[in-house]
Structure formats: structure tokens, C-alpha cells
Design an enzyme around this catalytic site. Structure first.
Site, PDB file in Angstrom:
ATOM      1  N   ASP A   1       0.626  -1.385  -0.006  1.00 17.54           N
ATOM      2  CA  ASP A   1       0.068  -0.063  -0.109  1.00 17.54           C
ATOM      3  C   ASP A   1       0.944   1.177  -0.077  1.00 17.54           C
ATOM      4  O   ASP A   1       0.377   2.492   0.397  1.00 17.54           O
ATOM      5  CB  ASP A   1      -0.832   0.153   1.188  1.00 17.54           C
ATOM      6  CG  ASP A   1      -0.170  -0.015   2.479  1.00 17.54           C
ATOM      7  OD1 ASP A   1       0.955  -0.288   2.584  1.00 17.54           O
ATOM      8  OD2 ASP A   1      -0.875   0.026   3.392  1.00 17.54           O
TER       9      ASP A   1
ATOM     10  N   HIS B   1      24.851   2.702 -18.449  1.00 13.83           N
ATOM     11  CA  HIS B   1      23.645   2.932 -17.588  1.00 13.83           C
ATOM     12  C   HIS B   1      24.000   2.499 -16.286  1.00 13.83           C
ATOM     13  O   HIS B   1      23.174   1.986 -15.709  1.00 13.83           O
ATOM     14  CB  HIS B   1      22.385   2.703 -18.274  1.00 13.83           C
ATOM     15  CG  HIS B   1      21.999   3.330 -19.389  1.00 13.83           C
ATOM     16  ND1 HIS B   1      21.475   2.921 -20.744  1.00 13.83           N
ATOM     17  CD2 HIS B   1      21.975   4.787 -19.636  1.00 13.83           C
ATOM     18  CE1 HIS B   1      21.301   3.784 -21.447  1.00 13.83           C
ATOM     19  NE2 HIS B   1      21.849   5.222 -21.078  1.00 13.83           N
TER      20      HIS B   1
ATOM     21  N   ASP C   1      27.006  11.210 -14.219  1.00 13.27           N
ATOM     22  CA  ASP C   1      26.089  11.829 -15.175  1.00 13.27           C
ATOM     23  C   ASP C   1      24.688  12.088 -14.581  1.00 13.27           C
ATOM     24  O   ASP C   1      24.060  11.077 -14.003  1.00 13.27           O
ATOM     25  CB  ASP C   1      25.904  10.698 -16.402  1.00 13.27           C
ATOM     26  CG  ASP C   1      24.728  11.278 -17.383  1.00 13.27           C
ATOM     27  OD1 ASP C   1      23.878  12.245 -17.142  1.00 13.27           O
ATOM     28  OD2 ASP C   1      24.836  10.611 -18.457  1.00 13.27           O
TER      29      ASP C   1
ATOM     30  N   ASP D   1      21.042  17.867 -17.480  1.00 17.65           N
ATOM     31  CA  ASP D   1      21.662  16.915 -17.701  1.00 17.65           C
ATOM     32  C   ASP D   1      23.206  16.860 -18.341  1.00 17.65           C
ATOM     33  O   ASP D   1      23.584  17.328 -19.079  1.00 17.65           O
ATOM     34  CB  ASP D   1      20.847  16.144 -19.106  1.00 17.65           C
ATOM     35  CG  ASP D   1      21.692  14.663 -19.669  1.00 17.65           C
ATOM     36  OD1 ASP D   1      22.365  14.124 -18.845  1.00 17.65           O
ATOM     37  OD2 ASP D   1      21.182  14.299 -20.566  1.00 17.65           O
TER      38      ASP D   1
ATOM     39  N   HIS E   1      27.321   5.007 -28.806  1.00 16.95           N
ATOM     40  CA  HIS E   1      26.028   5.834 -28.550  1.00 16.95           C
ATOM     41  C   HIS E   1      26.130   7.229 -29.470  1.00 16.95           C
ATOM     42  O   HIS E   1      27.205   7.487 -29.893  1.00 16.95           O
ATOM     43  CB  HIS E   1      25.521   6.092 -27.151  1.00 16.95           C
ATOM     44  CG  HIS E   1      26.621   6.870 -26.293  1.00 16.95           C
ATOM     45  ND1 HIS E   1      26.519   8.387 -26.572  1.00 16.95           N
ATOM     46  CD2 HIS E   1      27.474   6.400 -25.332  1.00 16.95           C
ATOM     47  CE1 HIS E   1      27.698   8.580 -25.552  1.00 16.95           C
ATOM     48  NE2 HIS E   1      28.048   7.646 -25.024  1.00 16.95           N
TER      49      HIS E   1
ATOM     50  N   HIS F   1      20.917  14.507 -27.746  1.00 13.86           N
ATOM     51  CA  HIS F   1      19.311  14.304 -27.666  1.00 13.86           C
ATOM     52  C   HIS F   1      18.793  15.936 -27.288  1.00 13.86           C
ATOM     53  O   HIS F   1      19.357  16.681 -26.602  1.00 13.86           O
ATOM     54  CB  HIS F   1      18.972  13.352 -26.663  1.00 13.86           C
ATOM     55  CG  HIS F   1      19.524  13.479 -25.353  1.00 13.86           C
ATOM     56  ND1 HIS F   1      18.801  14.351 -24.573  1.00 13.86           N
ATOM     57  CD2 HIS F   1      20.585  12.981 -24.773  1.00 13.86           C
ATOM     58  CE1 HIS F   1      19.511  14.073 -23.145  1.00 13.86           C
ATOM     59  NE2 HIS F   1      20.657  13.440 -23.388  1.00 13.86           N
TER      60      HIS F   1
ATOM     61  N   HIS G   1      15.471  13.050 -21.973  1.00 14.20           N
ATOM     62  CA  HIS G   1      15.397  12.827 -23.400  1.00 14.20           C
ATOM     63  C   HIS G   1      14.056  13.595 -23.923  1.00 14.20           C
ATOM     64  O   HIS G   1      12.998  12.755 -23.697  1.00 14.20           O
ATOM     65  CB  HIS G   1      15.365  11.364 -23.768  1.00 14.20           C
ATOM     66  CG  HIS G   1      16.838  10.683 -23.268  1.00 14.20           C
ATOM     67  ND1 HIS G   1      17.148   9.408 -23.215  1.00 14.20           N
ATOM     68  CD2 HIS G   1      17.888  11.380 -23.019  1.00 14.20           C
ATOM     69  CE1 HIS G   1      18.385   9.311 -22.617  1.00 14.20           C
ATOM     70  NE2 HIS G   1      18.856  10.297 -22.538  1.00 14.20           N
TER      71      HIS G   1
ATOM     72  N   GLU H   1      27.530  15.246 -25.986  1.00 14.37           N
ATOM     73  CA  GLU H   1      28.030  14.304 -24.865  1.00 14.37           C
ATOM     74  C   GLU H   1      28.814  13.308 -25.528  1.00 14.37           C
ATOM     75  O   GLU H   1      28.400  12.080 -25.453  1.00 14.37           O
ATOM     76  CB  GLU H   1      27.121  13.688 -24.106  1.00 14.37           C
ATOM     77  CG  GLU H   1      25.729  13.171 -25.014  1.00 14.37           C
ATOM     78  CD  GLU H   1      24.688  12.538 -23.678  1.00 14.37           C
ATOM     79  OE1 GLU H   1      25.160  11.684 -22.863  1.00 14.37           O
ATOM     80  OE2 GLU H   1      23.425  12.752 -23.890  1.00 14.37           O
TER      81      GLU H   1
ATOM     82  N   TYR I   1      35.023   5.114 -23.913  1.00 17.50           N
ATOM     83  CA  TYR I   1      35.012   3.855 -23.020  1.00 17.50           C
ATOM     84  C   TYR I   1      36.198   2.782 -23.457  1.00 17.50           C
ATOM     85  O   TYR I   1      35.764   2.458 -24.133  1.00 17.50           O
ATOM     86  CB  TYR I   1      33.620   3.513 -22.718  1.00 17.50           C
ATOM     87  CG  TYR I   1      32.561   4.411 -22.648  1.00 17.50           C
ATOM     88  CD1 TYR I   1      32.416   4.931 -21.693  1.00 17.50           C
ATOM     89  CD2 TYR I   1      31.689   4.797 -24.006  1.00 17.50           C
ATOM     90  CE1 TYR I   1      31.240   6.142 -21.687  1.00 17.50           C
ATOM     91  CE2 TYR I   1      30.795   5.721 -23.897  1.00 17.50           C
ATOM     92  CZ  TYR I   1      30.744   6.404 -22.677  1.00 17.50           C
ATOM     93  OH  TYR I   1      29.463   7.341 -22.796  1.00 17.50           O
TER      94      TYR I   1
ATOM     95  N   ARG J   1      33.365  10.650 -20.284  1.00 17.63           N
ATOM     96  CA  ARG J   1      32.159  11.602 -21.176  1.00 17.63           C
ATOM     97  C   ARG J   1      32.010  12.726 -20.546  1.00 17.63           C
ATOM     98  O   ARG J   1      32.079  13.299 -19.297  1.00 17.63           O
ATOM     99  CB  ARG J   1      30.931  10.614 -20.792  1.00 17.63           C
ATOM    100  CG  ARG J   1      29.623  11.213 -21.797  1.00 17.63           C
ATOM    101  CD  ARG J   1      28.408  10.382 -21.643  1.00 17.63           C
ATOM    102  NE  ARG J   1      27.817  10.283 -20.576  1.00 17.63           N
ATOM    103  CZ  ARG J   1      27.673   8.800 -19.997  1.00 17.63           C
ATOM    104  NH1 ARG J   1      28.202   7.785 -20.399  1.00 17.63           N
ATOM    105  NH2 ARG J   1      26.855   8.729 -18.635  1.00 17.63           N
TER     106      ARG J   1
ATOM    107  N   GLU K   1      29.554  15.935 -20.923  1.00 23.13           N
ATOM    108  CA  GLU K   1      28.054  16.280 -21.763  1.00 23.13           C
ATOM    109  C   GLU K   1      27.854  17.617 -20.973  1.00 23.13           C
ATOM    110  O   GLU K   1      27.925  17.892 -19.797  1.00 23.13           O
ATOM    111  CB  GLU K   1      27.406  15.437 -21.048  1.00 23.13           C
ATOM    112  CG  GLU K   1      25.711  15.825 -21.385  1.00 23.13           C
ATOM    113  CD  GLU K   1      24.717  14.619 -20.865  1.00 23.13           C
ATOM    114  OE1 GLU K   1      25.069  14.188 -19.841  1.00 23.13           O
ATOM    115  OE2 GLU K   1      23.797  14.442 -21.734  1.00 23.13           O
TER     116      GLU K   1
HETATM  117 MN   LIG Z   1      22.297  13.037 -21.769  1.00 24.57          MN
END
Ligand SMILES: [Mn+2]
Length: 450
Positions: free
Chosen positions: A43, A249, A266, A277, A361, A365, A372, A395, A399, A417, A419
């Protein structure tokens, strides 16, 4: 409400008016659901976050609400109807205050507001005679069901002069196109979100030390977000040190940070449901090793080259290409692929896509209400031209995973990275996240400074 800029009732009204202009063309109406509480377990529920489109057009953050927007005939008065939970003293003691229909009119500028229980009864009249009903198709089964009932009721009473709609349209596309071009209020919210994000990143740079846990550093970051009135991160914060930084991620954030590691953070704070971001990668000890510095310099050069392309008329593919040029040169020069160095190596890495083992990647974006963000990326099959008041990320990254066997061992277990959040303007790109240090000297000066 936390101190800082918040859109006025008028700012939300302007957004509705812009969307209504689109609706007008197709004799349309727009129906949105504000979202429901999500069960966490048993609950208990997750903290409520309104549907992004719904909040963007109403400013309302109550679970269960429904809005109907209907331009009057021939550009007449815009009818903005809200359905909200009825006031209920007992329920409010348990689960918090409710705005109620009277509050919805007085505080949110609704033309009219009703209790949610009246939705099914009133919806047919609100949609009678409109040709297209815009809704988030298939997103909320309860809304789909209410609409189906309303449409069939209008159809049944067609002989009495009622006119059912002819088609459904996708609300996310309609509103996404408006969200893509930031208005003044949206830009103020986004700047605030990004400023708080910068403060969070710089706080962790000052306070993080080798031997701390990744979750401790995450807590430092998010403490700074909350302390400044943000509702918290706009997405799961990534705090990865050493080899963890090569997991795109990584949100476990549960390892101990070792002396000599580069940490990749990030994270973005949310403000009035706009999200920052930013990614920064830096040595927790305060000093880059030779290899770390060399990789960092390549990624930084790519970041700068990408931002330079964030100009009116350019596009996200061109930014990606500019970053790839720099990254492929860097991969060749660093000798990240041991068997591939010397003249022609960069071109081969580029043409054969070999960079993908270190950079898998895309570069950009849209950024706004959602990290996003909404808005089409292509128009007529071509990458969309950037226009003033678009906001996007740049970004690039490299890696080198701990098990990347064809890379020299001294580079492995390193993820970098960088960004930034960039506003497209006629006079050139504005880096909204510029206050977050990224030059090596600036980083080495701030890390561990307390
Ligand atoms: Mn981003």
C-alpha cells in the site's frame, strides 16, 4: 514553493493558446491525463510526478486529473476544462491536500472545473462536433476507456444532432513540437534546473575523496540538488568509478572509489519538471594520470568541436560527425587499437566503424521537460535543422572497458564522457552548463578543495 523562477499562470495559458492554434486548424480537441500514483509495493506509492505534457500545459501536479482543451468556433474563446479529485477532508488528512474544482478555476485558470466522477457524463458534450481528438494514444487505459465511451455516446445520439469525432491524433507529437522550442518560462525553468545541476557536480568535485563509496558521492550530489529546492534527479544518477564508468547506464553506484580512479558522474536536477543533464569525468585523487589525461583531452576536444556545430541550420547528425572526426583521430593517436596506428589509421577507424568499441552511442538528444525530451528528430526523413531556442546535449565519450583486450592494458578500466547542455541561438551556441568545470586545470584546482 522553493525560491526561484516558476512559470506564471499566464505562461501556461500561452502554451495552451499555442497548442490551440494547431487544434483550430483541424477543428480538434485535446484530452490529457495527468497520471496516476504508481504502487511501489503493497500500500505504498512512489512520489507522484505528473505526466510531462499535462504539467507543461496546466502546471497542475495532482494525481488523476484530466484536461480537455477545445478552441471555440472561428477562433472564439478557448475552453480549458479540468477534472480533478473532489475535496474530501478525511482523505486529505491521510494523503495530502487536494486542489478541488474551485481551486482549479481560481489557481490554474481553468474555464471550468469538475469533480473527476463527472468525467464520463460530461466528456461527450465537450467533444461534440470536433473532428480530431488528440490524446496520448494507448498510454492510459482509463483515458482510452473514457474516450471510447464518449465517442460511442455521440455516435448513438447522432440522430439528435450530436456529431462524433472522425479521428484520433497523437497528442505527444502535437505538444512535443511545442516543447521543442523553449519559451521564456520554459527556458527560465531549464536554466534553474541546470544551475542546480552545476552546483551538484561542483559540490561533489570539492567533497569526494578516494575511499568513499559511489553511493556516498551520489548522496552528496543529490543533497545539493534538494538543498536548492529541486525535487531531485530528473533521471537515475550515474556515479561510476574506474571500470564502472564504462557501463553506459550504471546506476548501481555501490562500489568503493579507489585512489587513481576516474569517476564519471551523469546527473541532472529537476526544477518545475524541467531537467538538467550534465556529465563530468574527473580523477578522484585530484590529478589525472598520463593515460587518463590523454584520453580526457581527446574527449574534451570532441565536446568542443560538437558544441561549435550547435548552430542554427546545423543538425544533430552534423554534431555527431564532428565529434567522430576528433574521436577517431584520438583513438588512432593514442593507439587504443594496438594493431591499428600510423597514417590512415584514423580514416580506417572511422570508415569501418571501429570506434564503436569505445564510443557506441549517439552524441545528442533534445533536453527540456524530460531528459530525453519530446520533439521530432527528423523531418521528411532528414535530420531536423537546429533552430533558435532548441536545447540539446553534446556528450561525446570514450570507454575503454576493463576487458577490452585489443586496447593497451594501461588504458583499460577508464570511461570519460563530457556532456554539456546547449541552447541554440541566432548569435551562436550558449553553453547552459558552462559553469561546471571541464578544463583540466579547473578540475584539478577544484577537486578535493572542500
Ligand atoms: Mn544526456
Amino acid at each position: 514553493m522553493p525560491a526561484g523562477p516558476h512559470p506564471s499562470v499566464e505562461a501556461y495559458a500561452q502554451r495552451r493558446a499555442r497548442v490551440a492554434t494547431q487544434l483550430q486548424r483541424e477543428s480538434g480537441a485535446l484530452v490529457l491525463f495527468g497520471g496516476a500514483l504508481q504502487t511501489r509495493a503493497n500500500d505504498t506509492e512512489f512520489r507522484f510526478r505528473p505526466d510531462s505534457d499535462f504539467h507543461y500545459l496546466t502546471g497542475l501536479e495532482e494525481p488523476g486529473a484530466v484536461m480537455v482543451l477545445r478552441p471555440g468556433p472561428d477562433g472564439g474563446d478557448l475552453r480549458f476544462s479540468l477534472f480533478v479529485r473532489a475535496r474530501d477532508r478525511d482523505a486529505e488528512i491521510w494523503s495530502g491536500r487536494r486542489i478541488g474544482p474551485i481551486g482549479a478555476v481560481e489557481q490554474f485558470g481553468a474555464s471550468e472545473a469538475f469533480a473527476l466522477a463527472e468525467l464520463d457524463e460530461r466528456l461527450p458534450a465537450l467533444l461534440d462536433g470536433c473532428e480530431t481528438v488528440y490524446l496520448p494514444i494507448g498510454r492510459w487505459s482509463s483515458l482510452d476507456a473514457s474516450l471510447a465511451k464518449a465517442v460511442s455516446s455521440l455516435r448513438r445520439r447522432n440522430r439528435d444532432g450530436r456529431t462524433p469525432p472522425l479521428r484520433y491524433g497523437e497528442a505527444a507529437d502535437l505538444i512535443g513540437e511545442d516543447r521543442l522550442v523553449k519559451d521564456a518560462a520554459g527556458l527560465a525553468s531549464l536554466r534553474q534546473a541546470i544551475d542546480i545541476t552545476v552546483a551538484g557536480h561542483t559540490a561533489t568535485m570539492r567533497q569526494a575523496k578516494p575511499g568513499m563509496w559511489e553511493y556516498e558521492i551520489e548522496a552528496l550530489l543529490e543533497y545539493e540538488f534538494r538543498r536548492r529546492g529541486s525535487t531531485g534527479p530528473g533521471y537515475g544518477s550515474i556515479v561510476g568509478s574506474g571500470d564502472n564508468a564504462t557501463v553506459l547506464h550504471y546506476v548501481d553506484n555501490r562500489d568503493r572509489v579507489r585512489d587513481g580512479d576516474v569517476i564519471l558522474i551523469d546527473a541532472g536536477a529537476e526544477w518545475d519538471y524541467f531537467s538538467g543533464d550534465i556529465t563530468r569525468s574527473w580523477p578522484v585523487s585530484g590529478k589525472f594520470s598520463g593515460e587518463q589525461r590523454a584520453v580526457y583531452e581527446v574527449v574534451l576536444a570532441a565536446n568542443l568541436a560538437g558544441i561549435e556545430r550547435a548552430v542554427v541550420g546545423s543538425n544533430i547528425d552534423a554534431i555527431h560527425e564532428a565529434c567522430l572526426d576528433v574521436l577517431c583521430e584520438g583513438i588512432a593517436e593514442l593507439g587504443l587499437i594496438e594493431s591499428l596506428t600510423g597514417p590512415g589509421a584514423a580514416a580506417q577507424i572511422r570508415e569501418e566503424g571501429l570506434y564503436k568499441r569505445f564510443y557506441m552511442h549517439r552524441t545528442s538528444h533534445w533536453l527540456g521537460v524530460d531528459v530525453h525530451d519530446a520533439g521530432r528528430y527528423t523531418l521528411g526523413g532528414k535530420p531536423r535543422a537546429l533552430a533558435p531556442n532548441h536545447v540539446l546535449t553534446v556528450e561525446p565519450a570514450l570507454y575503454i572497458a576493463g576487458d577490452q583486450r585489443d586496447a593497451p592494458e594501461r588504458f583499460r578500466g577508464l570511461g570519460v564522457r563530457i556532456e554539456d547542455d546547449v541552447l541554440v541561438r541566432a548569435e551562436g551556441p550558449e553553453i547552459l552548463s558552462a559553469a561546471a568545470p571541464k578544463q583540466i586545470d579547473d578540475l584539478e584546482a577544484i577537486i578535493g578543495s572542500g
